[in-house]
Design a protein around this motif. Structure first.
Motif, PDB file in Angstrom:
ATOM      1  N   ARG B 102      37.928  53.634  36.870  1.00  0.00           N
ATOM      2  CA  ARG B 102      38.789  52.293  37.247  1.00  0.00           C
ATOM      3  C   ARG B 102      38.563  51.167  36.497  1.00  0.00           C
ATOM      4  O   ARG B 102      37.507  51.253  36.103  1.00  0.00           O
ATOM      5  CB  ARG B 102      38.596  51.886  38.705  1.00  0.00           C
ATOM      6  N   HIS B 103      39.378  50.090  36.425  1.00  0.00           N
ATOM      7  CA  HIS B 103      39.050  48.815  35.932  1.00  0.00           C
ATOM      8  C   HIS B 103      39.478  47.993  36.674  1.00  0.00           C
ATOM      9  O   HIS B 103      40.518  47.253  36.768  1.00  0.00           O
ATOM     10  CB  HIS B 103      39.893  48.769  34.259  1.00  0.00           C
ATOM     11  N   LEU B 104      38.699  47.587  37.510  1.00  0.00           N
ATOM     12  CA  LEU B 104      38.741  46.577  38.590  1.00  0.00           C
ATOM     13  C   LEU B 104      38.624  45.101  38.104  1.00  0.00           C
ATOM     14  O   LEU B 104      37.871  44.817  37.186  1.00  0.00           O
ATOM     15  CB  LEU B 104      37.717  46.765  39.772  1.00  0.00           C
ATOM     16  N   PRO B 105      39.375  44.159  38.545  1.00  0.00           N
ATOM     17  CA  PRO B 105      40.403  44.388  39.732  1.00  0.00           C
ATOM     18  C   PRO B 105      41.793  44.771  39.124  1.00  0.00           C
ATOM     19  O   PRO B 105      42.573  45.157  40.240  1.00  0.00           O
ATOM     20  CB  PRO B 105      40.284  42.932  40.171  1.00  0.00           C
ATOM     21  N   GLU B 106      42.033  44.832  37.929  1.00  0.00           N
ATOM     22  CA  GLU B 106      43.589  44.881  37.464  1.00  0.00           C
ATOM     23  C   GLU B 106      43.840  46.538  37.899  1.00  0.00           C
ATOM     24  O   GLU B 106      45.165  46.714  37.753  1.00  0.00           O
ATOM     25  CB  GLU B 106      43.777  44.454  36.341  1.00  0.00           C
TER      26      GLU B 106
END
Lengths: 151, 159
Positions: B102-106
Motif C-alpha cells: 500500500r502507499h497510504l494515504p493515496e
C-alpha cells in the motif's frame, strides 16, 4: 473465425508446449494432423497476433528486478509523459488506465540499483512522482487462462 | 533460484519466441553455439526450479476478443491476503494475482487481480464474483480498465 485446429492450439498449449527435439511434430501426433498443418496454423495465429509468442514463460523477478509503477498525470500532459516513459528500454509494458493514477508501467532492470535509478530519472524527466508497487507475493496457479473461443 | 550464464542466454534467445521450424530448440542452440540437448536440459532444469513457469503458446487476450482488461485492486486485511489471494488466483478468468504494498494515504490497495472480459458486462460480472469471494475481508476496491496499450514487449533485461 477460428478453425478447430487453431482453437485446440490456443487452448491446449498454454501450459505444456513440448520440450522435445520436434515439438510441432509431437503436437501433430497428439492432434492427429500433420506437422505442416501445425506449423501453418501457428504461423497464422502468430501473424494475426492471436498468440504473442511460443516459448518459456519466466517467473517474475527470477531474472532481473521488476516493479509495477503508477503515476498520476494531468490529462493535458499525459501524451508527453507516456511517450517519455515508453521510450525507456527498461519499460516493457505501459498502459493508460481509467483512474487518478492513469499511467501504469512495468519496469525491468538487471539490478535493484539500476531499477531505482531509472525511476529517479523518470521522476525528474517528467516532473511527477512515481508510485513503486513491487510484487510482494505472486498467487500463481499453473492452470492458464480459460479461453472462450466461441466467437 | 540462481541461474547461470547459459540459462540467461537461453532466456534471452527465446523471449521473442521459438522459431516455427521443425526443430526449434536446435535452431536456438545453433544461434548460441550450444547443442539442442544442452538447451532442452537447461530449460527442463529451469522448469524444475521454477524460473521457467511453463513453456507455452502464449495467447494474446486482446486479439482474441478480450477487450475489457481490468486491473482489479482490493484493500484486504493483511492477515488474510495470502489465503484470499490464492483463492482469487484460482478463478478461471483471473490471469494474474499479486500482493503489492500500500502507499497510504493515496493508495490503500494491497491485492491485485487481472480480469479479462469480451464485454464490459463480462468483466463487471467477474469483478462481482471476486467481490463475493472476498466478502467482508475486502474493505474497498476499484477496477482500472486499460484505455490504451502504449507499449507491450516481451521480457527484456535492461543492461
Amino acid at each position: 473465425m477460428l478453425a478447430p485446429l487453431h482453437k485446440r492450439l490456443l487452448n491446449d498449449y498454454q501450459q505444456d508446449f513440448p520440450l522435445s527435439p520436434t515439438p510441432y511434430r509431437d503436437i501433430a501426433e497428439q492432434l492427429g494432423v500433420s506437422e505442416d498443418e501445425v506449423l501453418n496454423a501457428f504461423q497464422t495465429l502468430s501473424e494475426q497476433q492471436m498468440i504473442s509468442r511460443i516459448g518459456p514463460v519466466i517467473a517474475p523477478n527470477s531474472i532481473g528486478n521488476s516493479a509495477l509503477v503508477a503515476m498520476a498525470v494531468p490529462e493535458f500532459d499525459l501524451p508527453r509523459v507516456a511517450e517519455l516513459v515508453s521510450a525507456y528500454p527498461e519499460v516493457n509494458h505501459n498502459y493508460e488506465r481509467e483512474n487518478r493514477f492513469n499511467l501504469w508501467f512495468v519496469l525491468i532492470a538487471d539490478s535493484e540499483i539500476h531499477l531505482k535509478a531509472v525511476i529517479a530519472d523518470i521522476e525528474s524527466q517528467t516532473g511527477y512522482p512515481a508510485m513503486l508497487l513491487p510484487m510482494l507475493a505472486d498467487y500463481f496457479i499453473n492452470l492458464g487462462f480459460e479461453l472462450n473461443l466461441h466467437d | 533460484m540462481p541461474i547461470d550464464e547459459i540459462d540467461r542466454k537461453i532466456i534471452q534467445a527465446t523471449q521473442a519466441g521459438l522459431p516455427l521450424v521443425s526443430e526449434p530448440y536446435q535452431a536456438v542452440a545453433e544461434q548460441l553455439g550450444l547443442s539442442a540437448q544442452t538447451v532442452m536440459l537447461h530449460l527442463a532444469e529451469m522448469q524444475q526450479t521454477g524460473v521457467v513457469r511453463r513453456i507455452a503458446a502464449v495467447p494474446n487476450h486482446y486479439k482474441l476478443g478480450y477487450r475489457f482488461n481490468g486491473m482489479t485492486v482490493w484493500d484486504v486485511e493483511d492477515g488474510y491476503v495470502d489465503e484470499l489471494g490464492q483463492k482469487v488466483a484460482m478463478l478461471p478468468f483471473v490471469s494474474h494475482c499479486y500482493q503489492r504494498p500500500r502507499h497510504l494515504p493515496e493508495w490503500s490497495y494491497n491485492l491485485f487481480a487481472m480480469v479479462h472480459g469480451k464485454t464490459e458486462q463480462d468483466a463487471s460480472e467477474q469483478v462481482a464474483i471476486i467481490a463475493e469471494l472476498l466478502g467482508a475481508q475486502a474493505r474497498s476496491h476499484e477496477v482500472l480498465y486499460s484505455t490504451k496499450i502504449l507499449k507491450k514487449t516481451g521480457l527484456r533485461i535492461g543492461g
